[in-house]
Every structure is written in C-alpha cells, then in structure tokens.
Design an enzyme around this catalytic site. Structure first.
Site, PDB file in Angstrom:
ATOM      1  N   SER A 267      60.708   8.074  48.235  1.00  0.00           N
ATOM      2  CA  SER A 267      61.488   9.095  48.931  1.00  0.00           C
ATOM      3  C   SER A 267      62.003   8.642  50.285  1.00  0.00           C
ATOM      4  O   SER A 267      62.918   9.256  50.835  1.00  0.00           O
ATOM      5  CB  SER A 267      60.621  10.351  49.133  1.00  0.00           C
ATOM      6  OG  SER A 267      59.489  10.043  49.939  1.00  0.00           O
ATOM      7  N   CYS A 268      61.437   7.583  50.858  1.00  0.00           N
ATOM      8  CA  CYS A 268      61.764   7.217  52.238  1.00  0.00           C
ATOM      9  C   CYS A 268      62.822   6.132  52.346  1.00  0.00           C
ATOM     10  O   CYS A 268      63.894   6.364  52.910  1.00  0.00           O
ATOM     11  CB  CYS A 268      60.494   6.784  52.971  1.00  0.00           C
ATOM     12  SG  CYS A 268      59.330   8.126  53.257  1.00  0.00           S
ATOM     13  N   PHE A 269      62.533   4.941  51.827  1.00  0.00           N
ATOM     14  CA  PHE A 269      63.465   3.836  52.014  1.00  0.00           C
ATOM     15  C   PHE A 269      64.870   4.167  51.514  1.00  0.00           C
ATOM     16  O   PHE A 269      65.848   3.981  52.241  1.00  0.00           O
ATOM     17  CB  PHE A 269      62.937   2.575  51.335  1.00  0.00           C
ATOM     18  CG  PHE A 269      61.867   1.843  52.106  1.00  0.00           C
ATOM     19  CD1 PHE A 269      61.285   2.396  53.239  1.00  0.00           C
ATOM     20  CD2 PHE A 269      61.429   0.595  51.696  1.00  0.00           C
ATOM     21  CE1 PHE A 269      60.307   1.733  53.945  1.00  0.00           C
ATOM     22  CE2 PHE A 269      60.450  -0.090  52.392  1.00  0.00           C
ATOM     23  CZ  PHE A 269      59.885   0.485  53.518  1.00  0.00           C
ATOM     24  N   LYS A 271      66.441   7.060  50.892  1.00  0.00           N
ATOM     25  CA  LYS A 271      67.086   8.142  51.627  1.00  0.00           C
ATOM     26  C   LYS A 271      67.382   7.742  53.065  1.00  0.00           C
ATOM     27  O   LYS A 271      68.474   8.002  53.590  1.00  0.00           O
ATOM     28  CB  LYS A 271      66.203   9.391  51.603  1.00  0.00           C
ATOM     29  CG  LYS A 271      66.795  10.593  52.336  1.00  0.00           C
ATOM     30  CD  LYS A 271      65.960  11.828  52.114  1.00  0.00           C
ATOM     31  CE  LYS A 271      64.684  11.805  52.895  1.00  0.00           C
ATOM     32  NZ  LYS A 271      64.908  12.001  54.362  1.00  0.00           N
ATOM     33  N   ASP A 272      66.418   7.103  53.707  1.00  0.00           N
ATOM     34  CA  ASP A 272      66.594   6.768  55.116  1.00  0.00           C
ATOM     35  C   ASP A 272      67.658   5.693  55.317  1.00  0.00           C
ATOM     36  O   ASP A 272      68.472   5.777  56.242  1.00  0.00           O
ATOM     37  CB  ASP A 272      65.263   6.311  55.714  1.00  0.00           C
ATOM     38  CG  ASP A 272      64.251   7.443  55.801  1.00  0.00           C
ATOM     39  OD1 ASP A 272      64.621   8.580  55.497  1.00  0.00           O
ATOM     40  OD2 ASP A 272      63.094   7.175  56.160  1.00  0.00           O
TER      41      ASP A 272
END
Length: 429
Positions: A267-269, A271-272
């Site tokens: 979910s992080c890499f 999207k960010d």
C-alpha cells in the site's frame, strides 16, 4: 495522556494498540461497526504480527473503539489515520481525509480545552496546513492557534512488522508549528524517545510531510536499481546476490533492501511514489528517475512469466503460484506483484492454482476464476510449472515430487533443493 485515533486501518489500529501499550488511554473512532465491535471484543481486525495480543490485553481497559466522533472531546490529542487512496492519475484522493476532518472539526466545536490534531496519514506537502487546517477552523469555529493546533507525524510502518516499527523506530518525525504542539508530542512519545537507537527529528509541517515521501521514494528506487542490476547480472550469468552482498558492505550504501527479485508492492511504495510523481508534475517538474523506478518494477512480473514460458508451453498448462501477499508476514495484497503474475499467466492461457498462508480470501473476490489450494504441496500437485511470488518461510525446503513437471521460476530466492527439479530459474540470478 488521553488520545483519540480516527481510522482503524493498518495504521490506525496499530497506532491505537501501541499507544495503549505505552500506557495512554486510547479511543479508536471508526465508521465500520464490525471493526468497532471486533476491537471492543479484544480482536484484531487485521492480520499483523504482535497486534492481536496487544488488542486483547488492552481492550476494555485503556483501549476502546466507537463510531462517535464526539468522544474526541474527552481527549487531548487526535491522530488522523485515514486512507488517502490513489486516483487514476496517481494523485491522492483526499475525500476521506476531508470528511474525517469535517466530522472532527464539528466534534471539537463544543470543546473548551485546547486540542492538538495530528495528521499521520501520508499526504503531500501543504495538505495539513492548506486542506485539513482550514476545514478544522471552519467546522469548529475556532481559529488555528487559538484552541486548536495542527501537526504532522508521519508513520514508517511496514506490513508484517508494524508493531515493532512503531515501538522501536529508527526515527520519530514531528512536524509542528508551535513549541506547545512539539512538547505534547514529545510527552506522548517519551517512552520511545528514551531509546538510544531512536532519533528525534523536529521540523516544520511541510518538511515532515515530504520526509515520508522522500523516504519511500528512496527505498523504492533502491529496490528497482537492485533489480536492474540483478537483471544485468543474470545476462552475464553472474549471481546477483553475491554481487550485491559485496556492494552492501560499503557503508555509504548498506546491505538493506539489496535482495533482487520480483519487485515492490503493497500500500505504501506504489501509492507514495505515484503521488510524488503526480505532485511533481503539478509543480511543473518531470520526475524522470522516479518514472524509471516504476518502469523497472512493473517489468519484473512480466520477466518472471517470460522465463517460465521458456520451459513450459503456458497455453492450457497448470501453473502453481506460491504466495499472494505482497510480502511475507501480512495478508495485504494491494499492488502485490503476485497478482500481476497471475494476470500475465492468464493472458497466456495458463490455468492458475494459487496458495498463500493468510491472503487467499483477500484475493478470491477479484480472481474467482482461478483455483486455490489448501497448502503449497496441494498447489504443486499435478502442476506443469510453478512460480514463487512471495518468500513465505514455509516455502523453504518444499517437496516437488507431486508436480507433473518439476519446473520452478523463483522470484524471491527461497531455499530450494535445485537438484530435485528438472529446471530451476532465478529471476535475477
């Protein structure tokens, strides 16, 4: 300290349980009644190592959940831990954050004491001050700095190790506009900041917002560079793991995030990095290096399936996919490279049978057409080939005797007895 957490996803639930573990009185505010009921019953609504035990210990004492925003008035600090999903163009969708800030502002309208609102969700620079702040002012009728203050405290939690990451972090970043807000957060995190291994970073709000993006963009770029080097090493018939192990001895580089393979997901890499790319373009800057980082990452699943196709005619073949979560230790399948592998296999006419220890039910609704096995051995039974998409420890030392053809393409370099196989291919080694 009395603390309220708005949102009970991976971040909100972990933060709530860990702050309760530190001795604070915590209220988790969540609109999903099933999640509220689960937390109040002492049950973790998500799969995360060490989380269930802490919720079971603190629920009913210094941790509870509710659907009522008005309960924030009994707390000193509120953390906004709300989803900021990715729009089609890669930018952030702030609808949920706006709605949460509106509800929070209305609840704070009747509060007499000072209140600190801390954005913990990952948002682009300016969001806390230019979006959340004005909403809080408008809905509460209280000017910022005159009863309500705002701050930014980015999270650096990894799926599967989130509890440890929170309680024993490398750094705590506090982005504030006043010494009072900073002092409140230092008091809140005092037990963590006592650790010699934890650095305290105090900065302004916009810098704190960007630190999270810079952190993840750097790590994602490092993984993609490592995978690019792994792809090149394979063309030279060199072992990328030996090469990169030596490179990691350079203290300017370090040995972490040096395992080449199928790429990053979660979910992080994704999207960010995409949000930072979209934000940069809005500012008139073309982020060519980050574009290349994403391109290399997106190509790895296709390369994996291409290697398998070198040995197996995929049309009508039964192919086992081992692992569905984006990494071991979590049931999170968001942007998992395994799902890309499944789609590329399906495009080539393969019949997929998949297995994962915890993530099957998170994949089944979107991929009802594939077969799911109850074990890794069950997935391998009768398979014409197999791919390793997630390096779960239980995949080490598997038996491949039940396969119709013992052909394995490994995207994660698990511990495999290559002599037991007809063909073993490593994606980058």
């Amino acid at each position: 300290m009395n603390v309220s957490i708005v949102g009970s996803g991976y971040v909100g639930t972990t933060v709530a349980a860990c702050l309760a573990d530190l001795g604070h009185d915590v209220i988790n505010i969540e609109i999903d009644e099933d999640i509220v009921d689960a937390i109040n019953a002492g049950e973790a609504p998500i799969h995360e190592s060490g989380l269930a035990e802490r919720i079971a210990e603190h629920a009913g004492t210094n941790l509870r959940a509710t659907t009522e925003y008005d309960d924030v008035r009994d707390t000193d600090v509120t953390f906004l831990c709300l989803p900021t999903p990715q729009s089609d163009d890669g930018s952030l969708d702030l609808a949920i954050m706006r709605a949460g800030a509106e509800s929070l502002g209305r609840a704070l309208a009747d509060k007499d004491d000072d209140h600190l609102v801390v954005v913990k969700s990952t948002v682009l620079p300016g969001t806390t001050e230019d979006v959340v702040g004005p909403i809080l002012e408008s809905e509460s009728g209280t000017p910022l700095g005159d009863g309500i203050e705002i701050a930014m405290n980015p999270e650096f939690l990894r799926m599967g190790t989130a509890v440890g990451d929170f309680l024993e972090p490398d750094k705590v970043v506090l982005g504030t506009a006043s010494e009072g807000a900073a002092a409140t957060l230092r008091e809140l995190y005092a037990p963590i900041l006592e650790r010699e291994e934890t650095d305290l970073v105090e900065t302004d709000i916009r810098e704190a917002e960007l630190i999270k993006y810079a952190n993840n963009a750097f790590l994602a770029s490092k993984v993609s560079l490592v995978n690019e080097l792994g792809n090149i090493a394979r063309e030279y018939d060199a072992d990328a793991y030996e090469v990169l192990e030596a490179v990691g001895l350079d203290d300017r580089i370090s040995e972490r995030f040096m395992r080449s393979g199928l790429g990053w997901g979660g979910s992080c890499f994704p999207k960010d990095v995409n949000a930072l790319r979209a934000g940069a373009r809005e500012q008139g800057y073309d982020p060519e290096l980050l574009d290349a980082t994403v391109a290399v990452n997106d190509e790895q699943p296709r390369r994996l399936v291409g290697l398998l196709a070198d040995h197996v005619d995929l049309e009508g073949a039964r192919i086992a996919v081992l692992g569905l979560s984006f990494k071991p230790g979590t049931d999170d399948v968001r942007k998992s490279r395994a799902l890309d592998v499944i789609e590329y296999l399906a495009d080539r006419g393969a019949d997929v049978v998949a297995y994962d220890p915890v993530a099957i039910e998170n994949v089944r609704p979107d991929y009802p057409e594939i077969e799911y096995a109850d074990s890794a051995e069950g997935a391998l039974e009768g398979a014409d080939g197999a791919v390793v998409a997630t390096d779960w420890p239980e995949f080490d030392d598997l038996s491949f005797e039940g396969m119709a053809r013992r052909v394995v393409v490994d995207g994660r370099r698990i511990d495999i007895d290559e002599d037991a196989l007809e063909v073993y291919e490593g994606l980058t080694w």
